[in-house]
Design a protein around this motif. Sequence first.
Motif, PDB file in Angstrom:
ATOM      1  N   PRO A  31      -1.291  -5.730  -8.329  1.00 48.46           N
ATOM      2  CA  PRO A  31      -0.063  -5.120  -8.856  1.00 48.46           C
ATOM      3  C   PRO A  31       0.680  -4.348  -7.769  1.00 48.46           C
ATOM      4  O   PRO A  31       0.087  -3.937  -6.758  1.00 48.46           O
ATOM      5  CB  PRO A  31      -0.601  -4.154  -9.910  1.00 48.46           C
ATOM      6  CG  PRO A  31      -1.933  -3.739  -9.364  1.00 48.46           C
ATOM      7  CD  PRO A  31      -2.487  -4.972  -8.692  1.00 48.46           C
ATOM      8  N   ASN A  32       1.973  -4.154  -7.982  1.00 42.54           N
ATOM      9  CA  ASN A  32       2.693  -3.148  -7.199  1.00 42.54           C
ATOM     10  C   ASN A  32       2.337  -1.806  -7.824  1.00 42.54           C
ATOM     11  O   ASN A  32       2.275  -1.674  -9.045  1.00 42.54           O
ATOM     12  CB  ASN A  32       4.202  -3.356  -7.304  1.00 42.54           C
ATOM     13  CG  ASN A  32       4.647  -4.654  -6.683  1.00 42.54           C
ATOM     14  OD1 ASN A  32       4.139  -5.063  -5.643  1.00 42.54           O
ATOM     15  ND2 ASN A  32       5.584  -5.324  -7.328  1.00 42.54           N
ATOM     16  N   LEU A  33       2.137  -0.801  -6.978  1.00 45.36           N
ATOM     17  CA  LEU A  33       1.754   0.514  -7.481  1.00 45.36           C
ATOM     18  C   LEU A  33       2.717   1.570  -6.959  1.00 45.36           C
ATOM     19  O   LEU A  33       3.205   1.473  -5.822  1.00 45.36           O
ATOM     20  CB  LEU A  33       0.319   0.849  -7.056  1.00 45.36           C
ATOM     21  CG  LEU A  33      -0.766  -0.050  -7.655  1.00 45.36           C
ATOM     22  CD1 LEU A  33      -2.120   0.230  -7.010  1.00 45.36           C
ATOM     23  CD2 LEU A  33      -0.854   0.136  -9.158  1.00 45.36           C
ATOM     24  N   TYR A  34       2.972   2.557  -7.772  1.00 48.56           N
ATOM     25  CA  TYR A  34       3.972   3.568  -7.451  1.00 48.56           C
ATOM     26  C   TYR A  34       3.440   4.962  -7.800  1.00 48.56           C
ATOM     27  O   TYR A  34       2.707   5.134  -8.775  1.00 48.56           O
ATOM     28  CB  TYR A  34       5.246   3.348  -8.272  1.00 48.56           C
ATOM     29  CG  TYR A  34       5.857   1.975  -8.174  1.00 48.56           C
ATOM     30  CD1 TYR A  34       5.392   0.920  -8.943  1.00 48.56           C
ATOM     31  CD2 TYR A  34       6.935   1.746  -7.316  1.00 48.56           C
ATOM     32  CE1 TYR A  34       5.959  -0.334  -8.847  1.00 48.56           C
ATOM     33  CE2 TYR A  34       7.521   0.486  -7.226  1.00 48.56           C
ATOM     34  CZ  TYR A  34       7.033  -0.542  -7.995  1.00 48.56           C
ATOM     35  OH  TYR A  34       7.607  -1.787  -7.899  1.00 48.56           O
ATOM     36  N   TRP A  35       3.879   5.961  -7.012  1.00 46.95           N
ATOM     37  CA  TRP A  35       3.731   7.362  -7.384  1.00 46.95           C
ATOM     38  C   TRP A  35       5.130   7.967  -7.474  1.00 46.95           C
ATOM     39  O   TRP A  35       5.928   7.849  -6.534  1.00 46.95           O
ATOM     40  CB  TRP A  35       2.928   8.147  -6.337  1.00 46.95           C
ATOM     41  CG  TRP A  35       1.447   8.007  -6.461  1.00 46.95           C
ATOM     42  CD1 TRP A  35       0.603   7.359  -5.615  1.00 46.95           C
ATOM     43  CD2 TRP A  35       0.612   8.552  -7.497  1.00 46.95           C
ATOM     44  NE1 TRP A  35      -0.691   7.459  -6.062  1.00 46.95           N
ATOM     45  CE2 TRP A  35      -0.717   8.184  -7.208  1.00 46.95           C
ATOM     46  CE3 TRP A  35       0.847   9.318  -8.641  1.00 46.95           C
ATOM     47  CZ2 TRP A  35      -1.804   8.549  -8.009  1.00 46.95           C
ATOM     48  CZ3 TRP A  35      -0.219   9.675  -9.435  1.00 46.95           C
ATOM     49  CH2 TRP A  35      -1.526   9.289  -9.123  1.00 46.95           C
ATOM     50  N   LEU A  46      10.828   8.844  -6.448  1.00 55.25           N
ATOM     51  CA  LEU A  46       9.849   7.910  -5.894  1.00 55.25           C
ATOM     52  C   LEU A  46       9.217   8.530  -4.653  1.00 55.25           C
ATOM     53  O   LEU A  46       9.907   8.902  -3.706  1.00 55.25           O
ATOM     54  CB  LEU A  46      10.522   6.585  -5.539  1.00 55.25           C
ATOM     55  CG  LEU A  46       9.648   5.513  -4.895  1.00 55.25           C
ATOM     56  CD1 LEU A  46       8.486   5.111  -5.810  1.00 55.25           C
ATOM     57  CD2 LEU A  46      10.483   4.298  -4.516  1.00 55.25           C
ATOM     58  N   LEU A  47       7.889   8.645  -4.664  1.00 54.44           N
ATOM     59  CA  LEU A  47       7.170   9.214  -3.526  1.00 54.44           C
ATOM     60  C   LEU A  47       6.582   8.113  -2.635  1.00 54.44           C
ATOM     61  O   LEU A  47       6.807   8.095  -1.434  1.00 54.44           O
ATOM     62  CB  LEU A  47       6.031  10.114  -4.020  1.00 54.44           C
ATOM     63  CG  LEU A  47       6.415  11.309  -4.894  1.00 54.44           C
ATOM     64  CD1 LEU A  47       5.161  12.033  -5.366  1.00 54.44           C
ATOM     65  CD2 LEU A  47       7.347  12.236  -4.148  1.00 54.44           C
ATOM     66  N   PHE A  48       5.817   7.225  -3.239  1.00 58.34           N
ATOM     67  CA  PHE A  48       5.155   6.147  -2.498  1.00 58.34           C
ATOM     68  C   PHE A  48       5.139   4.886  -3.355  1.00 58.34           C
ATOM     69  O   PHE A  48       5.118   4.961  -4.579  1.00 58.34           O
ATOM     70  CB  PHE A  48       3.696   6.517  -2.165  1.00 58.34           C
ATOM     71  CG  PHE A  48       3.537   7.752  -1.339  1.00 58.34           C
ATOM     72  CD1 PHE A  48       3.293   8.968  -1.952  1.00 58.34           C
ATOM     73  CD2 PHE A  48       3.620   7.684   0.037  1.00 58.34           C
ATOM     74  CE1 PHE A  48       3.139  10.126  -1.203  1.00 58.34           C
ATOM     75  CE2 PHE A  48       3.462   8.832   0.800  1.00 58.34           C
ATOM     76  CZ  PHE A  48       3.231  10.057   0.174  1.00 58.34           C
ATOM     77  N   TYR A  49       5.128   3.751  -2.685  1.00 60.11           N
ATOM     78  CA  TYR A  49       4.857   2.513  -3.401  1.00 60.11           C
ATOM     79  C   TYR A  49       4.009   1.627  -2.506  1.00 60.11           C
ATOM     80  O   TYR A  49       4.003   1.779  -1.286  1.00 60.11           O
ATOM     81  CB  TYR A  49       6.139   1.817  -3.863  1.00 60.11           C
ATOM     82  CG  TYR A  49       6.944   1.163  -2.778  1.00 60.11           C
ATOM     83  CD1 TYR A  49       7.859   1.908  -2.043  1.00 60.11           C
ATOM     84  CD2 TYR A  49       6.823  -0.201  -2.506  1.00 60.11           C
ATOM     85  CE1 TYR A  49       8.612   1.310  -1.055  1.00 60.11           C
ATOM     86  CE2 TYR A  49       7.572  -0.799  -1.525  1.00 60.11           C
ATOM     87  CZ  TYR A  49       8.473  -0.041  -0.799  1.00 60.11           C
ATOM     88  OH  TYR A  49       9.215  -0.626   0.184  1.00 60.11           O
ATOM     89  N   SER A  50       3.295   0.708  -3.151  1.00 56.63           N
ATOM     90  CA  SER A  50       2.357  -0.137  -2.427  1.00 56.63           C
ATOM     91  C   SER A  50       2.396  -1.553  -2.994  1.00 56.63           C
ATOM     92  O   SER A  50       2.371  -1.741  -4.203  1.00 56.63           O
ATOM     93  CB  SER A  50       0.938   0.431  -2.554  1.00 56.63           C
ATOM     94  OG  SER A  50      -0.016  -0.474  -2.046  1.00 56.63           O
ATOM     95  N   VAL A  51       2.437  -2.530  -2.087  1.00 55.39           N
ATOM     96  CA  VAL A  51       2.436  -3.928  -2.522  1.00 55.39           C
ATOM     97  C   VAL A  51       1.079  -4.588  -2.279  1.00 55.39           C
ATOM     98  O   VAL A  51       0.905  -5.760  -2.611  1.00 55.39           O
ATOM     99  CB  VAL A  51       3.552  -4.734  -1.831  1.00 55.39           C
ATOM    100  CG1 VAL A  51       4.926  -4.155  -2.191  1.00 55.39           C
ATOM    101  CG2 VAL A  51       3.362  -4.748  -0.324  1.00 55.39           C
TER     102      VAL A  51
END
Lengths: 114, 112
Positions: A31-35, A46-51
């Motif tokens: 999944p794409n993940l977000y903080w 939006l602080l961080f996101y990860s692919v």
Amino acid sequence: SQTIHQWPATLVQPVGSPLSLECTVEGTSNPNLYWYRQAAGRGLQLLFYSVGIGQISSEVPQNLSASRPQDRQFILSSKKLLLSDSGFYLCAWSRSDRRDSPLHFGNGTRLTVT
Amino acid sequence: QQPVQSPQAVILREGEDAVINCSSSKALYSVHWYRQKHGEAPVFLMILLKGGEQKGHDKISASFNEKKQQSSLYLTASQLSYSGTYFCGTSLLMNTGNQFYFGTGTSLTVIP
């Protein structure tokens, strides 16, 4: 079905103390993940996101960091908390194979820095 | 990157209508709408992908004007359960990744 778990639900920490918030997703792969952070009465920042594993993009330079040690695990950390770090922290996921995938949020962590 | 929403707050009586606007300074790939109840996580309402697309969800619908980089959320015959903060979320056309930015939020209060 997919679920997202975020903990702890509430946290009170003194200024200068470390932070670790954890988020895990079940029922989906890559999944794409977000903080996101939401200050009282404010919007979602939006602080961080990860692919993917180990792939973290930072949107806002600050004393927070994020890591993704496993495919469905996303961790938000700080070495020394500031008063301004108080807020409602939300983890979210979306499907990586569809750009039109909605975001699904965890229940959030309410952090108060004293 | 963050879209701008208007109005910031609105108070309605049950049965009245409301429009919430979302505007971006950059070209958009998609617009999402979410509702957040106090102290809870935002809940997805709908997504709009194509210019001019309109979608409906019960008595809540939305439109997307790709050219103007704007979206509007329409709430008709409002119910008490509509109360909450509404956020638009945007994915930019220029981004190949999955950055997703939320608007400033609109607080909606429906009173009897």
